[in-house]
Design a protein around this motif. Structure first.
Motif, short mmCIF file in Angstrom:
data_model
loop_
_atom_site.label_atom_id
_atom_site.label_comp_id
_atom_site.label_asym_id
_atom_site.label_seq_id
_atom_site.Cartn_x
_atom_site.Cartn_y
_atom_site.Cartn_z
N ASN A 19 0.83 -1.21 0.00
CA ASN A 19 0.00 0.00 0.00
C ASN A 19 0.86 1.26 0.00
O ASN A 19 0.53 2.24 -0.67
N LYS A 20 1.97 1.23 0.75
CA LYS A 20 2.87 2.38 0.80
C LYS A 20 3.46 2.66 -0.58
O LYS A 20 3.64 3.82 -0.96
N ILE A 21 3.79 1.60 -1.32
CA ILE A 21 4.33 1.77 -2.68
C ILE A 21 3.29 2.47 -3.55
O ILE A 21 3.61 3.40 -4.30
N GLY A 22 2.03 2.05 -3.45
CA GLY A 22 0.96 2.66 -4.23
C GLY A 22 0.80 4.14 -3.92
O GLY A 22 0.66 4.97 -4.83
N VAL A 23 0.84 4.50 -2.64
CA VAL A 23 0.72 5.89 -2.23
C VAL A 23 1.90 6.70 -2.76
O VAL A 23 1.73 7.80 -3.32
N ALA A 24 3.11 6.16 -2.62
CA ALA A 24 4.31 6.86 -3.08
C ALA A 24 4.25 7.10 -4.59
O ALA A 24 4.53 8.22 -5.06
N LEU A 25 3.88 6.09 -5.36
CA LEU A 25 3.79 6.24 -6.81
C LEU A 25 2.77 7.31 -7.19
O LEU A 25 3.02 8.15 -8.07
N SER A 26 1.63 7.32 -6.52
CA SER A 26 0.58 8.31 -6.83
C SER A 26 1.03 9.72 -6.48
O SER A 26 0.85 10.65 -7.28
N GLU A 27 1.63 9.90 -5.31
CA GLU A 27 2.07 11.23 -4.89
C GLU A 27 3.16 11.78 -5.81
O GLU A 27 3.15 12.95 -6.19
N VAL A 28 4.11 10.92 -6.16
CA VAL A 28 5.20 11.35 -7.05
C VAL A 28 4.64 11.68 -8.43
O VAL A 28 5.01 12.70 -9.04
N ALA A 29 3.74 10.86 -8.95
CA ALA A 29 3.15 11.12 -10.27
C ALA A 29 2.41 12.46 -10.29
O ALA A 29 2.54 13.24 -11.26
N LYS A 62 11.82 4.67 -0.49
CA LYS A 62 12.20 6.08 -0.53
C LYS A 62 11.53 6.72 -1.74
O LYS A 62 11.46 6.10 -2.79
N PHE A 63 11.04 7.94 -1.54
CA PHE A 63 10.52 8.65 -2.70
C PHE A 63 10.77 10.14 -2.59
O PHE A 63 10.91 10.68 -1.49
N SER A 64 10.88 10.75 -3.74
CA SER A 64 11.13 12.18 -3.84
C SER A 64 10.17 12.73 -4.89
O SER A 64 10.13 12.26 -6.02
N LYS A 65 9.38 13.73 -4.47
CA LYS A 65 8.42 14.32 -5.41
C LYS A 65 8.68 15.82 -5.54
O LYS A 65 9.06 16.49 -4.58
N PRO A 66 8.51 16.34 -6.73
CA PRO A 66 8.71 17.77 -6.95
C PRO A 66 7.62 18.59 -6.24
O PRO A 66 6.48 18.16 -6.13
#
Length: 115
Positions: A19-29, A62-66
């Motif tokens: 679930n965390k991966i899904g949230v990270a992918l959505s937020e970064v996108a 780990k994720f980084s979003k603009p």
């Protein structure tokens, strides 16, 4: 026999890691589209022996979003013990638990039942 990746990812941290991966992918996108800058999502998995049949998986997300003023990043590490079966197959449960009861109905030596 090889590890079922979908099954392992759904087992990590009792399904929460997936679930965390899904949230990270959505937020970064969302950040990438909104701010037209690159973002990243990184998954790191380390394995450490626990005993003769199990390993501890340390899974880091780990994720980084603009953002409008630069970027926002998060890092989260959790751990999940997993069994190693035939051919190195990882699973949450023992692949083969062996014979647990003898012909007389009594419980057999559990350490020999797993081998």
């Amino acid at each position: 026999m090889t590890t079922n990746v979908k099954e392992v990812f759904s087992d990590l941290d009792a399904g929460i890691f997936e679930n965390k991966i899904g949230v990270a992918l959505s937020e970064v996108a969302q950040g990438v589209l909104k701010h037209r800058q690159k973002g990243s999502v990184t998954i790191e998995i380390n394995l450490e022996a626990m005993n003769e049949m199990q390993v501890m998986l340390s899974h880091k997300l780990k994720f980084s979003k603009p953002t409008s003023r630069g970027k926002s990043s998060e890092e989260d590490t959790t751990h999940t013990p997993m069994y190693v079966g035939r051919g190195g197959k990882l699973s949450l449960q023992l692949e083969d638990q062996g014979q647990l009861f003898g012909k007389d109905g009594k419980v057999v030596n559990l350490s020999s039942a797993v081998n």
